[in-house]
Design a protein around this motif. Structure first.
Motif, mmCIF file in Angstrom:
data_model
loop_
_atom_site.group_PDB
_atom_site.id
_atom_site.type_symbol
_atom_site.label_atom_id
_atom_site.label_comp_id
_atom_site.label_asym_id
_atom_site.label_seq_id
_atom_site.Cartn_x
_atom_site.Cartn_y
_atom_site.Cartn_z
ATOM 1 N N SER A 104 -12.496 -9.311 -25.580
ATOM 2 C CA SER A 104 -13.674 -10.186 -25.502
ATOM 3 C C SER A 104 -13.408 -11.473 -24.737
ATOM 4 O O SER A 104 -14.347 -12.214 -24.424
ATOM 5 C CB SER A 104 -14.162 -10.546 -26.911
ATOM 6 O OG SER A 104 -14.520 -9.378 -27.606
ATOM 7 N N PHE A 105 -12.156 -11.779 -24.420
ATOM 8 C CA PHE A 105 -11.831 -13.023 -23.707
ATOM 9 C C PHE A 105 -12.623 -13.145 -22.411
ATOM 10 O O PHE A 105 -13.047 -14.234 -22.033
ATOM 11 C CB PHE A 105 -10.351 -13.105 -23.387
ATOM 12 C CG PHE A 105 -9.495 -13.556 -24.548
ATOM 13 C CD1 PHE A 105 -10.018 -13.743 -25.811
ATOM 14 C CD2 PHE A 105 -8.157 -13.789 -24.361
ATOM 15 C CE1 PHE A 105 -9.223 -14.152 -26.865
ATOM 16 C CE2 PHE A 105 -7.345 -14.204 -25.405
ATOM 17 C CZ PHE A 105 -7.891 -14.389 -26.651
ATOM 18 N N ASP A 106 -12.792 -12.038 -21.695
ATOM 19 C CA ASP A 106 -13.497 -12.083 -20.408
ATOM 20 C C ASP A 106 -14.921 -12.574 -20.548
ATOM 21 O O ASP A 106 -15.479 -13.150 -19.614
ATOM 22 C CB ASP A 106 -13.478 -10.717 -19.743
ATOM 23 C CG ASP A 106 -12.114 -10.376 -19.185
ATOM 24 O OD1 ASP A 106 -11.326 -11.308 -18.954
ATOM 25 O OD2 ASP A 106 -11.847 -9.183 -18.982
ATOM 26 N N VAL A 107 -15.531 -12.366 -21.694
ATOM 27 C CA VAL A 107 -16.895 -12.817 -21.911
ATOM 28 C C VAL A 107 -16.977 -14.332 -21.849
ATOM 29 O O VAL A 107 -17.961 -14.907 -21.408
ATOM 30 C CB VAL A 107 -17.426 -12.303 -23.283
ATOM 31 C CG1 VAL A 107 -18.768 -12.897 -23.622
ATOM 32 C CG2 VAL A 107 -17.478 -10.792 -23.279
ATOM 33 N N PHE A 108 -15.899 -15.009 -22.268
ATOM 34 C CA PHE A 108 -15.881 -16.460 -22.336
ATOM 35 C C PHE A 108 -15.390 -17.095 -21.034
ATOM 36 O O PHE A 108 -15.285 -18.295 -20.940
ATOM 37 C CB PHE A 108 -15.027 -16.932 -23.506
ATOM 38 C CG PHE A 108 -15.666 -16.620 -24.821
ATOM 39 C CD1 PHE A 108 -16.544 -17.512 -25.388
ATOM 40 C CD2 PHE A 108 -15.412 -15.425 -25.457
ATOM 41 C CE1 PHE A 108 -17.161 -17.227 -26.583
ATOM 42 C CE2 PHE A 108 -16.016 -15.133 -26.662
ATOM 43 C CZ PHE A 108 -16.901 -16.034 -27.228
#
Length: 109
Positions: A104-108
């Motif tokens: 989920s890091f890429d979402v941020f």
């Protein structure tokens, strides 16, 4: 062989001064949650302003928020800083949940 550049990192360590063995459960504060969040953002923003490449934090149960959520918040607060942990207490975490949080890091970003 191409030369590899140096990477300069800032390590967040929230251990209270004088508490070398990490025995303090948590630091008591009367600050609002928003004030505590702003204080956590200060270090990654300073690291980015100083031109550092990476912001690193540990997974300690006594001194900080969850390190993966902390990494996501630091990534959201900065524009180019790489964020990571120098350790992750994986024995206390479900591997599937950890994998989903890291993905989920890429979402941020």
């Amino acid at each position: 062989m191409a030369a590899k550049p140096f990477v300069f990192s800032l390590l967040r360590d929230l251990t209270p001064p004088g508490d070398v063995w990490g025995m303090v459960a948590e630091e008591k504060t009367d600050e609002s949650p928003a004030a505590r969040a702003r204080k956590l953002y200060e270090q990654p923003l300073q690291a980015e302003a100083l031109g550092l490449d990476c912001f690193v934090m540990g997974d300690h149960f006594y001194d900080s928020p969850d390190p993966l959520i902390d990494c996501m918040a630091s990534a959201a607060a900065t524009t180019r800083l790489r964020v990571t942990q120098y350790e992750l207490a994986h024995d206390f975490r479900n591997p599937a949940v950890v994998a989903k949080m890291i993905a989920s890091f890429d979402v941020f970003r």
